[in-house]
Design a protein around this motif. Structure first.
Motif, PDB file in Angstrom:
ATOM      1  N   SER A  64       4.714  -9.627  -9.135  1.00 26.55           N
ATOM      2  CA  SER A  64       4.968  -9.182 -10.507  1.00 26.55           C
ATOM      3  C   SER A  64       5.128  -7.659 -10.507  1.00 26.55           C
ATOM      4  O   SER A  64       4.858  -6.986  -9.503  1.00 26.55           O
ATOM      5  CB  SER A  64       3.801  -9.576 -11.409  1.00 26.55           C
ATOM      6  OG  SER A  64       2.644  -8.829 -11.060  1.00 26.55           O
ATOM      7  N   TYR A  65       5.540  -7.111 -11.658  1.00 27.58           N
ATOM      8  CA  TYR A  65       5.712  -5.665 -11.775  1.00 27.58           C
ATOM      9  C   TYR A  65       4.395  -4.942 -11.484  1.00 27.58           C
ATOM     10  O   TYR A  65       4.377  -3.960 -10.749  1.00 27.58           O
ATOM     11  CB  TYR A  65       6.220  -5.301 -13.176  1.00 27.58           C
ATOM     12  CG  TYR A  65       6.533  -3.837 -13.332  1.00 27.58           C
ATOM     13  CD1 TYR A  65       7.797  -3.347 -13.038  1.00 27.58           C
ATOM     14  CD2 TYR A  65       5.573  -2.929 -13.772  1.00 27.58           C
ATOM     15  CE1 TYR A  65       8.103  -2.010 -13.173  1.00 27.58           C
ATOM     16  CE2 TYR A  65       5.865  -1.583 -13.914  1.00 27.58           C
ATOM     17  CZ  TYR A  65       7.122  -1.137 -13.618  1.00 27.58           C
ATOM     18  OH  TYR A  65       7.420   0.196 -13.743  1.00 27.58           O
ATOM     19  N   SER A  66       3.301  -5.427 -12.035  1.00 21.83           N
ATOM     20  CA  SER A  66       2.004  -4.761 -11.828  1.00 21.83           C
ATOM     21  C   SER A  66       1.563  -4.855 -10.367  1.00 21.83           C
ATOM     22  O   SER A  66       0.979  -3.911  -9.826  1.00 21.83           O
ATOM     23  CB  SER A  66       0.936  -5.323 -12.759  1.00 21.83           C
ATOM     24  OG  SER A  66       0.751  -6.693 -12.530  1.00 21.83           O
ATOM     25  N   GLU A  67       1.858  -5.966  -9.703  1.00 22.31           N
ATOM     26  CA  GLU A  67       1.527  -6.091  -8.280  1.00 22.31           C
ATOM     27  C   GLU A  67       2.377  -5.132  -7.448  1.00 22.31           C
ATOM     28  O   GLU A  67       1.880  -4.518  -6.495  1.00 22.31           O
ATOM     29  CB  GLU A  67       1.742  -7.521  -7.798  1.00 22.31           C
ATOM     30  CG  GLU A  67       0.743  -8.511  -8.357  1.00 22.31           C
ATOM     31  CD  GLU A  67       1.097  -9.952  -8.038  1.00 22.31           C
ATOM     32  OE1 GLU A  67       0.157 -10.732  -7.783  1.00 22.31           O
ATOM     33  OE2 GLU A  67       2.299 -10.302  -8.037  1.00 22.31           O
ATOM     34  N   LEU A  68       3.663  -4.992  -7.807  1.00 18.50           N
ATOM     35  CA  LEU A  68       4.528  -4.035  -7.113  1.00 18.50           C
ATOM     36  C   LEU A  68       4.004  -2.612  -7.295  1.00 18.50           C
ATOM     37  O   LEU A  68       4.000  -1.826  -6.350  1.00 18.50           O
ATOM     38  CB  LEU A  68       5.960  -4.120  -7.643  1.00 18.50           C
ATOM     39  CG  LEU A  68       6.801  -5.297  -7.192  1.00 18.50           C
ATOM     40  CD1 LEU A  68       8.127  -5.310  -7.950  1.00 18.50           C
ATOM     41  CD2 LEU A  68       7.048  -5.253  -5.700  1.00 18.50           C
ATOM     42  N   GLU A  69       3.575  -2.294  -8.513  1.00 18.07           N
ATOM     43  CA  GLU A  69       3.067  -0.955  -8.777  1.00 18.07           C
ATOM     44  C   GLU A  69       1.798  -0.672  -7.978  1.00 18.07           C
ATOM     45  O   GLU A  69       1.640   0.403  -7.407  1.00 18.07           O
ATOM     46  CB  GLU A  69       2.804  -0.782 -10.270  1.00 18.07           C
ATOM     47  CG  GLU A  69       2.488   0.636 -10.658  1.00 18.07           C
ATOM     48  CD  GLU A  69       2.507   0.841 -12.153  1.00 18.07           C
ATOM     49  OE1 GLU A  69       2.785   1.976 -12.561  1.00 18.07           O
ATOM     50  OE2 GLU A  69       2.254  -0.119 -12.910  1.00 18.07           O
ATOM     51  N   GLN A  70       0.890  -1.635  -7.894  1.00 20.18           N
ATOM     52  CA  GLN A  70      -0.324  -1.472  -7.097  1.00 20.18           C
ATOM     53  C   GLN A  70       0.013  -1.276  -5.622  1.00 20.18           C
ATOM     54  O   GLN A  70      -0.573  -0.424  -4.953  1.00 20.18           O
ATOM     55  CB  GLN A  70      -1.236  -2.687  -7.259  1.00 20.18           C
ATOM     56  CG  GLN A  70      -1.894  -2.783  -8.611  1.00 20.18           C
ATOM     57  CD  GLN A  70      -2.672  -4.084  -8.775  1.00 20.18           C
ATOM     58  OE1 GLN A  70      -2.611  -4.983  -7.939  1.00 20.18           O
ATOM     59  NE2 GLN A  70      -3.399  -4.182  -9.879  1.00 20.18           N
ATOM     60  N   LEU A  71       0.957  -2.060  -5.114  1.00 22.98           N
ATOM     61  CA  LEU A  71       1.365  -1.942  -3.717  1.00 22.98           C
ATOM     62  C   LEU A  71       2.010  -0.584  -3.451  1.00 22.98           C
ATOM     63  O   LEU A  71       1.722   0.070  -2.443  1.00 22.98           O
ATOM     64  CB  LEU A  71       2.331  -3.071  -3.353  1.00 22.98           C
ATOM     65  CG  LEU A  71       2.832  -3.113  -1.919  1.00 22.98           C
ATOM     66  CD1 LEU A  71       1.663  -3.248  -0.946  1.00 22.98           C
ATOM     67  CD2 LEU A  71       3.799  -4.268  -1.741  1.00 22.98           C
TER      68      LEU A  71
END
Length: 83
Positions: A64-71
């Protein structure tokens, strides 16, 4: 052929993304690239001046977008610790 001396021409951090065809079709790769560019732009103050290349692997299209941002933040934090 030509080249650009990035050390002399950069005024702000430059982030490039390489998205493998293994990630999916062109529509999926472009969506991922747009999301990553938006994340990089939102977090551009966390980078030191320089050029960065980040590549995506096959399993990333399910993020998801939030998972991409965390990564992305995790990758940038590890890069900044190395310097």
């Amino acid at each position: 052929m030509s080249y650009i001396d990035l050390e002399k021409s950069l005024k702000e951090p430059f982030v490039a993304f390489s998205i493998s065809k293994k990630v999916g079709n062109a529509v999926e790769r472009n969506l991922l690239r747009r999301r990553l560019r938006a994340i990089a732009y939102a977090n551009k103050n966390s980078l030191e001046l320089g050029a960065y290349l980040i590549w995506a692997e096959k399993n990333i299209k399910s993020f998801s977008y939030s998972e991409l941002e965390q990564l992305y933040k995790k990758i940038i934090n590890s890069l900044m610790k190395m310097e």
